[in-house]
Design an enzyme around this catalytic site. Structure first.
Site, mmCIF file in Angstrom:
data_model
loop_
_atom_site.group_PDB
_atom_site.id
_atom_site.type_symbol
_atom_site.label_atom_id
_atom_site.label_comp_id
_atom_site.label_asym_id
_atom_site.label_seq_id
_atom_site.Cartn_x
_atom_site.Cartn_y
_atom_site.Cartn_z
ATOM 1 N NE ARG A 93 45.853 39.093 46.166
ATOM 2 C CZ ARG A 93 45.041 40.057 46.538
ATOM 3 N NH1 ARG A 93 43.910 39.774 47.132
ATOM 4 N NH2 ARG A 93 45.338 41.305 46.290
ATOM 5 C CG HIS A 181 45.231 45.475 43.155
ATOM 6 N ND1 HIS A 181 44.900 46.761 43.487
ATOM 7 C CD2 HIS A 181 44.558 44.678 44.008
ATOM 8 C CE1 HIS A 181 44.057 46.750 44.514
ATOM 9 N NE2 HIS A 181 43.842 45.488 44.846
ATOM 10 N NE ARG A 241 43.373 48.379 51.801
ATOM 11 C CZ ARG A 241 43.701 47.581 50.798
ATOM 12 N NH1 ARG A 241 44.857 47.736 50.173
ATOM 13 N NH2 ARG A 241 42.883 46.627 50.394
ATOM 14 C CD GLU A 379 42.843 39.696 41.871
ATOM 15 O OE1 GLU A 379 41.610 39.610 42.080
ATOM 16 O OE2 GLU A 379 43.584 40.420 42.547
#
Ligand code: ADP
Length: 393
Positions: A93, A181, A241, A379
């Protein structure tokens, strides 16, 4: 001997891995696991597909394991696991592909150099994503390594969606909205037809709500807009964040508070979001369990921003047929899902509270004009699929 694909997702404080076996077409999970809390109380666990532990190790509180040592430990475990398998590729990733990389790509030294140059655009992720790539390139130069990008799924976004209102020279230099994402959204788009054919062929908002949170508008399974932008800092507030913020705040911090780029980066990436607002934690479970008004306020702000972004993405698509919740909060947290659905009642979402408490997958009422779903993301499987495809090419 079966072929195997290793998937690595190296983040700032954890390294997740999955090992898949393949006959060249199908992919079967062999084992998965992670080393988490790399810099305090590190913990390794690997499990079989049924979730039963295969191997576990604790290093103890205060122990700083770090990424390189963690990868060494993972190598030891994998050497055992791979004794009966032939490793044909590693898929990674990689958060940012910039303007050069829009699809999975085989990594060599020159690709690695271009990816390294993107680190300032994803300082919390990109350097860590690339560390195992560099180590594997040095240790096993013949091993095929494929980078799969979180930005790639948003490539087809309309030029209007991609563009910041800044001068052409900066836009041409790559200062634009990318979106992130993407591997999660691509996986959800790939399985959505199994849940809701109408949603898959219509307009859907996917809410990826985890430590990192974002939302994506899908039309016929393709991304048309998302809440993150140039970096993974934009959009919703997240664990640590800040999400969308008036850029004038940054000027104020520089001029009036004397903060430099490093200090602002630390503030916006690691000291803001749910943690910054609550002053308690960036972890949703901790906030939900807290009686402190500041914890409640942080959750209210998170939901307020989700409500606004749902309206914005629905407006972008000119309507809405379905919403899908995924990732840590989206998959596991019924109270947050209930509040999002109630907030979206004006759009035509009618929740099925009992189904929501039980975790779905369908969590909207039978008479709801807009369907709502809980779908676990994967993912790692998406990366394995891309890697296998790239190897076969
Ligand atoms: P990452 O972005 O690091 O992959 P995850 O998708 O694992 O993050 O999501 C982590 C978030 O999910 C944390 O805020 C955690 O508190 C939250 N979460 C996980 N399980 C639950 C649960 N049962 N209820 C509420 N929140 C949960």
């Amino acid at each position: 001997m079966k072929d195997a694909i290793l998937v690595l997702n190296a983040g700032s404080s954890s390294i997740k891995f999955s090992l898949f076996t393949t006959d060249g077409i199908a992919l079967d999970l062999d084992c998965k696991g992670q080393i988490e809390s790399l810099f305090d109380d590190p913990h390794f666990i690997a499990s079989n597909p049924q979730g039963n532990p295969l191997s576990e190790k604790h290093w103890g509180k205060g122990f700083q394991l770090g990424h390189s040592k963690a990868l060494e430990h993972l190598n030891l475990f994998l050497a055992q696991e791979l004794s009966h398998l032939r490793l044909i590729a590693a898929g990674h990733r990689v958060v940012h592909g910039g303007t050069q990389h829009w699809g999975p790509i085989r990594i060599d030294q020159s690709v690695l150099t271009t990816l390294q140059a993107l680190c300032p655009l994803a300082p919390l992720h990109q350097p860590h994503n690339l560390l195992p790539v560099r180590l594997l390139l040095a240790q096993q130069p013949e091993l095929v390594q494929i980078a799969c990008f979180d930005t790639a799924f948003h490539q087809g976004n309309d030029e209007l969606v991609q563009t910041f209102a800044i001068p052409l020279e900066l836009r041409q230099a790559g200062v634009r909205r990318y979106g992130f994402h993407g591997l999660s959204y691509e996986y959800i788009a790939s399985v959505l037809p199994q849940y809701d054919v109408q949603a898959a062929s219509g307009r859907t908002i996917v809410l990826h709500l985890g430590n990192g949170s974002s939302m994506c508008a899908l039309v016929q399974g393709r991304s048309v807009a998302s809440t993150m932008g140039f970096t993974a800092l934009d959009g919703l507030p997240m664990g640590t964040r800040c999400g969308a913020i008036d850029p004038g705040v940054l000027l104020y911090l520089m001029r009036e508070r004397g903060m430099n780029a490093d200090a602002i980066e630390k503030l916006l990436y690691t000291q803001s979001g749910l943690l910054g607002v609550s002053g308690i934690s960036g972890d949703m479970r901790t906030l939900l369990a807290s009686q402190e008004p500041a914890a409640e306020f942080a959750i209210d702000l998170y939901l307020h921003r989700i409500r606004r972004e749902i309206g914005s993405l629905a407006a972008q698509m000119g309507g809405l047929d379905a919403i899908v919740f995924t990732a840590g909060i989206g998959e596991n947290c019924a109270p947050i899902r209930a509040r999002v659905m109630n907030d979206s009642g004006w759009l035509g979402i009618r929740p099925n509270q009992a189904a929501n408490r039980l975790g779905g997958p369908r969590i909207s009422a039978a008479n709801s004009r807009i369907s709502a779903w809980t779908i676990p993301t994967n993912e790692e499987l998406m990366i394995a699929r891309h890697t296998l495809k790239a190897v076969r090419r």
